[in-house]
Design a protein around this motif. Structure first.
Motif, PDB file in Angstrom:
ATOM      1  N   GLN A 578       0.810  -1.214   0.000  1.00 43.26           N
ATOM      2  CA  GLN A 578       0.000   0.000   0.000  1.00 43.26           C
ATOM      3  C   GLN A 578       0.848   1.271   0.000  1.00 43.26           C
ATOM      4  OE1 GLN A 578      -0.096  -2.435   2.246  1.00 43.26           O
ATOM      5  NE2 GLN A 578      -2.178  -3.105   2.710  1.00 43.26           N
ATOM      6  N   CYS A 579       2.111   1.171   0.390  1.00 44.90           N
ATOM      7  CA  CYS A 579       2.967   2.357   0.483  1.00 44.90           C
ATOM      8  C   CYS A 579       3.550   2.706  -0.885  1.00 44.90           C
ATOM      9  CB  CYS A 579       4.084   2.142   1.494  1.00 44.90           C
ATOM     10  SG  CYS A 579       3.513   2.042   3.190  1.00 44.90           S
ATOM     11  N   GLY A 580       2.698   2.979  -1.852  1.00 46.22           N
ATOM     12  CA  GLY A 580       3.178   3.377  -3.171  1.00 46.22           C
ATOM     13  C   GLY A 580       3.590   2.228  -4.060  1.00 46.22           C
ATOM     14  N   GLY A 581       3.140   1.014  -3.770  1.00 48.62           N
ATOM     15  CA  GLY A 581       3.456  -0.134  -4.618  1.00 48.62           C
ATOM     16  C   GLY A 581       4.443  -1.087  -3.984  1.00 48.62           C
ATOM     17  N   GLU A 582       4.821  -2.114  -4.736  1.00 44.33           N
ATOM     18  CA  GLU A 582       5.736  -3.137  -4.227  1.00 44.33           C
ATOM     19  C   GLU A 582       7.130  -2.567  -4.010  1.00 44.33           C
ATOM     20  OE1 GLU A 582       5.792  -6.587  -6.651  1.00 44.33           O
ATOM     21  OE2 GLU A 582       3.643  -6.981  -6.469  1.00 44.33           O
ATOM     22  N   PHE A 583       7.899  -3.265  -3.146  1.00 42.26           N
ATOM     23  CA  PHE A 583       9.265  -2.846  -2.851  1.00 42.26           C
ATOM     24  C   PHE A 583      10.245  -3.723  -3.632  1.00 42.26           C
ATOM     25  CE2 PHE A 583       6.857  -1.284   0.728  1.00 42.26           C
ATOM     26  CZ  PHE A 583       7.428  -0.051   1.000  1.00 42.26           C
ATOM     27  N   ASP A 584      10.966  -3.111  -4.545  1.00 42.12           N
ATOM     28  CA  ASP A 584      12.018  -3.795  -5.294  1.00 42.12           C
ATOM     29  C   ASP A 584      13.330  -3.554  -4.544  1.00 42.12           C
ATOM     30  OD1 ASP A 584      13.877  -4.820  -7.020  1.00 42.12           O
ATOM     31  OD2 ASP A 584      13.375  -3.501  -8.709  1.00 42.12           O
ATOM     32  N   MET A 585      13.903  -4.620  -3.985  1.00 41.04           N
ATOM     33  CA  MET A 585      15.094  -4.465  -3.159  1.00 41.04           C
ATOM     34  C   MET A 585      16.265  -3.847  -3.920  1.00 41.04           C
ATOM     35  SD  MET A 585      14.550  -5.254  -0.012  1.00 41.04           S
ATOM     36  CE  MET A 585      12.876  -4.625  -0.125  1.00 41.04           C
ATOM     37  N   MET A 586      16.303  -4.035  -5.245  1.00 40.28           N
ATOM     38  CA  MET A 586      17.396  -3.462  -6.034  1.00 40.28           C
ATOM     39  C   MET A 586      17.210  -1.957  -6.252  1.00 40.28           C
ATOM     40  SD  MET A 586      19.341  -5.948  -6.269  1.00 40.28           S
ATOM     41  CE  MET A 586      20.582  -5.119  -7.266  1.00 40.28           C
ATOM     42  N   GLN A 587      16.018  -1.454  -5.971  1.00 40.48           N
ATOM     43  CA  GLN A 587      15.748  -0.018  -6.122  1.00 40.48           C
ATOM     44  C   GLN A 587      15.465   0.640  -4.769  1.00 40.48           C
ATOM     45  OE1 GLN A 587      15.977   1.578  -9.092  1.00 40.48           O
ATOM     46  NE2 GLN A 587      16.621  -0.378  -9.961  1.00 40.48           N
ATOM     47  N   THR A 588      15.774  -0.100  -3.690  1.00 41.63           N
ATOM     48  CA  THR A 588      15.473   0.388  -2.341  1.00 41.63           C
ATOM     49  C   THR A 588      16.755   0.540  -1.536  1.00 41.63           C
ATOM     50  OG1 THR A 588      13.322  -0.719  -2.367  1.00 41.63           O
ATOM     51  CG2 THR A 588      14.202  -0.091  -0.219  1.00 41.63           C
ATOM     52  N   SER A 589      16.883   1.663  -0.853  1.00 46.79           N
ATOM     53  CA  SER A 589      18.019   1.895   0.045  1.00 46.79           C
ATOM     54  C   SER A 589      17.496   2.012   1.476  1.00 46.79           C
ATOM     55  CB  SER A 589      18.762   3.182  -0.337  1.00 46.79           C
ATOM     56  OG  SER A 589      19.311   3.077  -1.636  1.00 46.79           O
ATOM     57  N   PHE A 590      18.225   1.404   2.402  1.00 42.94           N
ATOM     58  CA  PHE A 590      17.872   1.456   3.816  1.00 42.94           C
ATOM     59  C   PHE A 590      18.837   2.403   4.538  1.00 42.94           C
ATOM     60  CE2 PHE A 590      16.188  -2.547   2.320  1.00 42.94           C
ATOM     61  CZ  PHE A 590      14.979  -2.669   2.976  1.00 42.94           C
ATOM     62  N   PHE A 591      18.295   3.348   5.264  1.00 46.76           N
ATOM     63  CA  PHE A 591      19.106   4.298   6.008  1.00 46.76           C
ATOM     64  C   PHE A 591      18.939   4.036   7.507  1.00 46.76           C
ATOM     65  CE2 PHE A 591      18.606   6.194   1.919  1.00 46.76           C
ATOM     66  CZ  PHE A 591      19.753   6.943   1.697  1.00 46.76           C
ATOM     67  N   LEU A 592      20.064   3.840   8.192  1.00 44.92           N
ATOM     68  CA  LEU A 592      20.056   3.512   9.614  1.00 44.92           C
ATOM     69  C   LEU A 592      20.785   4.584  10.410  1.00 44.92           C
ATOM     70  CD1 LEU A 592      21.121  -0.251   9.357  1.00 44.92           C
ATOM     71  CD2 LEU A 592      18.804   0.673   9.295  1.00 44.92           C
TER      72      LEU A 592
END
Length: 643
Positions: A578-592
């Motif tokens: 629901q958050c703007g569509g599916e999450f493609d891990m290759m196009q996703t960055s995680f910030f910690l």
């Protein structure tokens, strides 16, 4: 709770052969995994009652043997069968048992009660004592089994410690490979073991049935009347017969209440009692001089000479399995403590593709191995270790009794005049065992108390420091709605998705602030993600995800997990579209965010605890590893916090 045990709970009464078959299968599995600790107690419990108090020796005659066996029988009946298996196993938190699960259950029902903090502290201290128990159990169990070699040949005495150490080191080295393959042998071996010790005991009872008078509590009472303080000291050894009772409650979630009760009442308890009564029958039937010699190792002398070596080998396998169960229990309870916020994130490895509960925590494994080796080299034999054993168990059992009282009144809504007599009865029993074990503090009982105190300090320090750190971060946090509008006008938007991990569901995470301050860019889709651990073991997958749209490409999302579940964020995101569509891990960055603590003018806790918390924070596993994030898609940004 395992899927099979959930099926049992959902099955209708008298639900056919499938229900019966699954119950029986789980009951057999429980024999192999759960009952090893209490099942290996006959190796040393009866012996230690007569040999542990050298200064106050117990006379080895009919009356005293009947008194000791009667105490063992009634202890097993009252503490294990009634208090734990019958009463406390009803107090499950969505199928899970144990001190932390019980505390979570009580906290959920008590809410903001004035005494809620005391319940939590009691549960944490009981958990802390378990770590001392998990160090002593492998050492005393394996040592007591290997010492059987001296019954076969006294000349083998010098080989006992080296053999025990080799077995124990091998046991800890085995942990990182997982125990699924070896575990398949656990149930058959333990069934053979329990059957063997039952037959050995029954043969002695057949020769001297007079021992059955010990079923009458009169002999336990007469033991106290005639010996007074000596009988009180003997309780410190008698309680060794019920060590492992807390573990039965903790492991309830793996097999279910019904199968474990079937295992205990239908097989394990009868086998143990037959062996204890058999040891008593053998000693009572011997002349005093011979009895004094035999009582030094009666378990192995139950077997005829040609069968003693096979019995030693079988007992060694059984103690190996019992030790494995305790080590696995230490991993499981540490995982629960991490999820509930009492322990910092640690590196956790899953050793099975099919069973999520089979985990390996390296730092816990090596700490236990180091402690066990030191214990064996320091105490040298199982009799010396018996002085250290028991106090952790009786302390945890006494705390469970107090929590049981809160359960009666706060959750089950018993009237206090019903609850008070029951709780008082068990407090007298458990308190007497604990008090008797306190007399062993100078002789080794200090060890589990020191371990428990250190563990309690670490657990409470982390929980307090984590709370203070979150409060300080919340105080300076910007409202996300205001930030989203201003950032959208001042930053360049770039393709892809950025997920900013946040410990709070309010405000802007520091990693997002630092990213826009230094990089001056925003991804097309920005998700502020919080992982929340509920006070229940498992969360319904349908309720795993929660989200809200903030606007301007910003979303706030929450993933809910139970304290027994693995927090795998990429897997959780697969079900959140629901958050703007599916999450493609290759196009996703995680910030910690990685916080660094700075001294505060007004510290929220003593400086020594603040230094401990800072040390634990520095050595915690990274969020990347703990949440299962892809290593090549993570960016860490530092921030400073004063607590």
């Amino acid at each position: 709770m395992s899927e099979a045990s959930q099926d049992i709970d959902r099955a209708p009464p008298g639900g056919g052969s499938k229900h019966v078959d699954s119950t029986t299968k789980l009951a057999v599995g429980a024999i192999g995994i759960v009952f090893g600790d209490i099942g290996t107690s006959p190796l040393y419990a009866f012996r230690e009652t007569f040999t542990a108090t050298d200064r106050f020796a117990i006379a080895i005659d009919r009356m005293h043997v009947l008194g000791v066996v009667s105490l063992i029988f009634w202890s097993m009946l009252l503490v294990v069968a009634i208090q734990y298996v019958t009463i406390l196993m009803r107090a499950d938190n969505k199928g899970q048992g144990g001190s932390l699960a019980l505390v979570a259950l009580l906290s959920r029902h008590m809410g903001k009660s004035n005494y809620g903090w005391l319940v939590v502290l009691l549960g944490v201290f009981a958990t802390s004592l378990f770590y001392g128990d998990s160090m002593i159990t492998p050492a005393i169990s394996v040592l007591s089994a290997v010492e059987g070699l001296t019954v076969v040949d006294p000349g083998l005495q010098s080989y006992v410690i080296p053999i025990a150490l080799i077995l124990l080191v091998f046991l800890f080295l085995l942990q990182k490979r997982g125990t699924a393959k070896v575990g398949a042998l656990f149930a058959p071996v333990m069934i053979i073991y329990f059957t063997t010790i039952a037959l050995l005991g029954a043969s002695q009872i057949w020769q001297n049935p007079d021992i059955l008078w010990a079923l009458n509590p009169y002999y336990a009472v007469m033991f106290f009347i005639s010996d007074g303080f000596i009988a009180f000291l003997a309780l410190g050894a008698v309680v060794l017969a019920v060590t492992g009772s807390e573990a039965l409650y903790s492991d309830m979630g793996h097999f279910g209440r019904g199968p474990m009760r079937l295992s205990w009442f239908g097989f394990v308890m009868p086998c143990l009692l037959l062996n204890y009564f058999g040891q008593g029958a053998m000693i009572a039937g011997l002349p005093p001089e011979q009895a004094a010699e035999v009582v030094r190792n009666p378990f192995f002398l139950l077997a005829s000479e040609e069968w003693r070596l096979p019995l030693v080998i079988l007992a060694t396998f059984a103690t190996f399995i019992a030790s494995q169960a305790v080590i696995s229990g230490a991993f499981a309870i540490t995982h629960q403590a991490i999820q509930l916020g009492f322990v910092p994130r640690l590196s956790i490895r899953h050793t099975s593709d099919t069973h999520s509960g089979q985990i390996y925590i390296p730092v816990v494994n090596w700490a236990l191995m180091f402690a066990v080796i030191i214990l064996v080299l320091t105490f040298q034999n199982s009799s010396n270790l018996a002085s250290a054993y028991g106090i952790a168990v009786t302390g945890a059992v006494t705390i469970d009794t107090l929590l049981m009282g809160v359960l009666f009144v706060g959750v089950w809504k018993w009237k206090w005049w019903y609850a008070a007599p029951v709780v008082l009865l068990f407090l007298v029993i458990d308190g007497a065992y604990f008090a008797a074990n306190l007399t062993k503090v100078p002789d080794g009982g200090w060890f589990p108390l020191v371990v428990g105190l250190i563990a309690f300090t670490l657990l409470t320090t982390w929980a307090r420091g984590r709370k203070l750190m979150r409060e300080r971060m919340t105080e300076v946090a910007l409202p996300i709605e205001i930030f989203a509008k201003s950032a959208n006008n001042s930053a360049t938007r770039v393709p892809g998705t950025a997920i900013f991990m946040a410990s709070s569901t309010a405000g802007v995470p520091s990693a997002l602030l630092h990213n826009i301050k230094h990089n001056k860019v925003l991804h097309e889709r920005v998700v502020i993600l919080t992982v929340e651990i509920a006070d229940i073991p498992y969360v319904d997958p349908a309720k795993r995800c929660e989200y809200s749209e903030i606007g301007d490409g910003f979303f706030r999302a929450v993933l809910h997990y139970g304290f027994m579940e693995e927090t795998n964020v990429p897997e959780g995101l697969k079900s959140m579209q629901q958050c703007g569509g599916e999450f493609d891990m290759m196009q996703t960055s995680f910030f910690l965010s990685r916080q660094t603590l700075l001294p505060s003018d007004k510290p929220g806790m003593p400086i020594w605890r603040e230094k401990i918390f800072a040390w634990m924070l520095r050595n915690a596993a990274t969020a990347m590893e703990f949440f299962g994030l892809p290593t090549n898609r993570v960016v860490e940004l530092g921030s400073q916090v004063r607590i």
